[in-house]
Design an enzyme around this catalytic site. Structure first.
Site, PDB file in Angstrom:
ATOM      1  N   HIS A  76      67.006  76.631  82.891  1.00  0.00           N
ATOM      2  CA  HIS A  76      66.558  75.669  81.869  1.00  0.00           C
ATOM      3  C   HIS A  76      66.854  76.184  80.450  1.00  0.00           C
ATOM      4  O   HIS A  76      66.990  77.399  80.247  1.00  0.00           O
ATOM      5  CB  HIS A  76      65.039  75.483  81.963  1.00  0.00           C
ATOM      6  CG  HIS A  76      64.564  74.758  83.179  1.00  0.00           C
ATOM      7  ND1 HIS A  76      63.531  75.215  83.957  1.00  0.00           N
ATOM      8  CD2 HIS A  76      64.964  73.583  83.746  1.00  0.00           C
ATOM      9  CE1 HIS A  76      63.301  74.370  84.957  1.00  0.00           C
ATOM     10  NE2 HIS A  76      64.166  73.375  84.848  1.00  0.00           N
ATOM     11  N   CYS A 131      56.296  77.538  81.854  1.00  0.00           N
ATOM     12  CA  CYS A 131      56.362  76.471  82.862  1.00  0.00           C
ATOM     13  C   CYS A 131      55.039  76.180  83.562  1.00  0.00           C
ATOM     14  O   CYS A 131      54.909  75.153  84.216  1.00  0.00           O
ATOM     15  CB  CYS A 131      57.441  76.765  83.874  1.00  0.00           C
ATOM     16  SG  CYS A 131      57.270  78.368  84.593  1.00  0.00           S
TER      17      CYS A 131
HETATM   18  C1  CIR Z   1      62.322  75.241  90.320  1.00  0.00           C
HETATM   19  O1  CIR Z   1      63.420  75.699  90.649  1.00  0.00           O
HETATM   20  O2  CIR Z   1      62.179  74.073  89.976  1.00  0.00           O
HETATM   21  C2  CIR Z   1      61.132  76.161  90.359  1.00  0.00           C
HETATM   22  N1  CIR Z   1      61.270  77.075  91.451  1.00  0.00           N
HETATM   23  C3  CIR Z   1      60.994  76.912  89.064  1.00  0.00           C
HETATM   24  C4  CIR Z   1      60.709  76.021  87.904  1.00  0.00           C
HETATM   25  C5  CIR Z   1      60.414  76.770  86.664  1.00  0.00           C
HETATM   26  N2  CIR Z   1      60.193  75.866  85.595  1.00  0.00           N
HETATM   27  C6  CIR Z   1      60.308  76.179  84.319  1.00  0.00           C
HETATM   28  O3  CIR Z   1      60.654  77.302  83.983  1.00  0.00           O
HETATM   29  N3  CIR Z   1      60.087  75.231  83.438  1.00  0.00           N
END
Ligand code: CIR
Length: 254
Positions: free
Chosen positions: A160, A247
């Site tokens: 991201h 997140c």
């Molecule tokens: C994903 O791949 O969607 C989750 N395992 C990790 C998401 C992390 N989100 C973020 O850093 N905003």
């Protein structure tokens, strides 16, 4: 009053999505303990923490940031880039409904909140494996009446935009220049992560304190040289799920 919406770690987190990391076993008890410390840290920084119950069938649902963008006037419920995460939006929409009018992103656009960096009235949106140019355009249209400008920013090599850059003070961002251009965020000073600490650009600014992982000591030193206030947390188990400190919460003024 500042509100932080969080959600407890799913017992199925070991089935989470992974893009840039190899799967390593996540210790659920430790993940829960680290997440609890994260929530207590947000409370200590003045947030009223609204902690939602775990969702057993949604492995990545602790990462609430990805399913909404909460602005001063409205909240946008996203359409996450990973199909497995789309059902997470329902409960977050319900949780946000008392606080904000809701707008919804529509197919075929996909967007993860981790790709949205807000600086004042401008939203920088990472064009990544999860967020497409369609979403940048759609977000621009729906937020234009509220006075927000939206700009797409190419990211490479990471999940991201906020893996590559986050805000650490009113006029400064912390960046990993391997993953975005150094001058991608116009008009801001930059602090670069220390070499070898690839995931160190994700920090969470709450008021004037930076919530920051313990595992990046050399980047932390760089932040301290700028006399920034830092609270460190061990988030090792959440990092194995490719998550970090931004997140796990949606933070906004009530
Ligand atoms: C994903 O791949 O969607 C989750 N395992 C990790 C998401 C992390 N989100 C973020 O850093 N905003």
């Amino acid at each position: 009053m500042r509100v932080a919406i969080t959600r407890k770690v799913s017992p199925s987190i070991n089935q989470c999505e992974l893009t840039h990391l190899d799967r390593a076993p996540i210790d659920l008890a430790l993940a829960n303990a680290q997440h609890g410390a994260y929530e207590r840290c947000l409370s200590s920084l003045g947030c009223n923490v609204v902690s939602l119950p775990a969702e057993a069938a949604q492995p990545d649902s602790v990462f609430v940031e990805d399913v909404a963008i909460v602005l001063d006037e409205v909240a946008v419920i996203t359409r996450p880039g990973a199909e497995s995460r789309r059902s997470e939006t329902t409960s977050i929409a319900n949780a946000l409904e008392p606080y904000r009018a809701l707008l919804f992103m529509e197919a075929p656009a996909t967007l993860d909140g981790g790709d949205v960096l807000r600086i004042g009235r401008k939203l920088y949106v990472g064009v990544s494996g999860r967020t497409d140019t369609n979403a940048v355009e759609q977000l621009g249209h729906i937020l234009e009446p509220y006075g927000y400008a939206v700009e797409g920013v190419p990211v490479r090599g990471c999940l991201h935009l906020k893996s590559a850059v986050t805000q650490v003070s009113p006029d400064t961002v912390l960046i990993n220049p391997s993953w975005i251009l150094r001058d991608a965020i116009a008009g801001m000073k930059t602090i670069e992560i220390a070499p070898g600490e690839d995931y160190a650009a994700n920090s969470l600014l709450v008021s004037s304190t930076i919530v920051y992982p313990t595992c990046f000591p050399r980047t932390r030193e760089r932040l301290e040289k700028h006399e920034l206030q830092i609270d460190t947390l061990d988030v090792s188990e959440l990092q194995k799920a490719e998550g970090a400190v931004t997140c796990c919460s949606l933070i906004f003024e009530d």
